[in-house]
Design an enzyme around this catalytic site. Sequence first.
Site, PDB file in Angstrom:
ATOM      1  N   GLN A 166       0.851  -1.192   0.000  1.00 20.19           N
ATOM      2  CA  GLN A 166       0.000   0.000   0.000  1.00 20.19           C
ATOM      3  C   GLN A 166       0.880   1.232   0.000  1.00 20.19           C
ATOM      4  O   GLN A 166       1.862   1.315   0.751  1.00 20.19           O
ATOM      5  CB  GLN A 166      -0.901   0.001   1.242  1.00 20.19           C
ATOM      6  N   HIS A 215     -11.522   3.693   4.706  1.00 22.55           N
ATOM      7  CA  HIS A 215     -10.348   3.695   5.582  1.00 22.55           C
ATOM      8  C   HIS A 215     -10.753   3.253   6.996  1.00 22.55           C
ATOM      9  O   HIS A 215     -10.296   3.786   8.000  1.00 22.55           O
ATOM     10  CB  HIS A 215      -9.704   5.087   5.627  1.00 22.55           C
ATOM     11  N   GLY A 239     -15.725  -3.511   7.650  1.00 19.96           N
ATOM     12  CA  GLY A 239     -16.641  -4.174   8.550  1.00 19.96           C
ATOM     13  C   GLY A 239     -16.769  -5.669   8.418  1.00 19.96           C
ATOM     14  O   GLY A 239     -17.700  -6.254   8.994  1.00 19.96           O
ATOM     15  N   ARG A 242     -16.692  -9.088   9.465  1.00 21.73           N
ATOM     16  CA  ARG A 242     -16.524  -9.795  10.739  1.00 21.73           C
ATOM     17  C   ARG A 242     -17.008 -11.240  10.664  1.00 21.73           C
ATOM     18  O   ARG A 242     -16.737 -12.036  11.556  1.00 21.73           O
ATOM     19  CB  ARG A 242     -17.311  -9.096  11.861  1.00 21.73           C
ATOM     20  N   ARG A 255      -9.495  -5.150  10.538  1.00 23.95           N
ATOM     21  CA  ARG A 255      -9.571  -5.360  11.984  1.00 23.95           C
ATOM     22  C   ARG A 255      -9.718  -6.838  12.350  1.00 23.95           C
ATOM     23  O   ARG A 255      -9.194  -7.274  13.373  1.00 23.95           O
ATOM     24  CB  ARG A 255     -10.727  -4.546  12.574  1.00 23.95           C
TER      25      ARG A 255
END
Length: 413
Positions: free
Chosen positions: A151, A298, A331, A333, A353
């Site tokens: 990146q 982001h 998002g 998950r 995450r």
Amino acid sequence: MEEHDRPAQFGGTPKRRYYTGGNLERTHGIADLRARAHRLMPRFVLEYLEGGAEDEATLKRERAAYGEWRFVPRQLVDVSHRSIAAPVLGRAAPMPLAISPTGLNGLFMRGGDTALAQGAARFGVPFTQGTMSNDRMEDVARVPGLRHWWQLYIFGGDEIWQELVRRAESCGVEALLVTTNAQIYGDREWEARVQVNGKPTPGAAFDAARHWRWATTTLDRGMPEFANVIDFVPKERRRFFDSATWIREQMRKSLSWDDIARIRDRWKGRLILKGLLHPDDIRRALDAGVDGIALGTHGGRQEDWSVVALDVLEEARGIVGDRMALLMSGGIRRGTDMLKALALGADAVLTGRATLYGLCAGGADGVHRALELLHDEALDGMGQIGVKSLDALDRSVLAHASSNLRQRRVTSS
């Protein structure tokens, strides 16, 4: 929510707790890895990991958007032989997912970038290393079997991005992801509240010292540094927090399509524009000579109250057709989140995450476990909705909650 409104509980029973122990085989969802991360990480690290910008409305929307789409299962379909394997940027992968670029991974554990790469390589999906990573690009590139993406932030003079691109070529990097939506740092208030002059407050520092496991595995050699760009930072500003501030100050506010054209001329490998959301930008990308785009916000850490990737995914697919790769982030998950994104038109998803929770919970093994959980949930989800291959996964397997509501209103009238 009142106790009696919880569908699986009555009067607070049965009591429910996420697993926070060290046996990764006992984790049954990304939420378990997240719970262990919260047990192990100090407050200021968690604010960096979890926080979003301002009111965190975009951060909240990234998860809420998935809840608006419901599956419409088909039954009596032979799903005994199903697979979620799919190419990612033209190369086979066990699932259409790559690890998204994240910075300061050395704050979660020493060698965090390398551990993320090891977990990804072991599972067979790409890992995107960030400009603000803490392990040298050349060291990460040596991870056996790694599909190495890089990146790129554009900051300072042209010599910085040109040198990073040169090194990426030398390391055999497969794809370059240029971030387009981080030139002005997001107003991450909760992260700022545990800092004074860019350093942890006394209370946050005391809390960090109490987390001995984190401290002994992360700070045993001092604070991490931004190993790939530290030589460009003035010598008097190379301490961890000061260097982060300096780099933030140097982000090029004038970043434009002309810069993308120059990067395209210089970089001969796969080029992805990361962070687009507006339809006009997506159309412009078609003429920019890039190989794909990655929709995203982001991680909800930049502009608050913006649309998220899932909100614009169908329209984006209609714009690009089959002319370029369409990736999305934000998002993820659950494996079923991935299925929804694919059904709405994504070629692959990026997750940030979820694998960071795995990193915090168990290093490279935790990263691998996070990927395993997402894969297995997606595979089970395909069987439950009556889809045996990704070729059969399309918009027809989904219904939007708002359309269901409108239909009920029409019927009742």
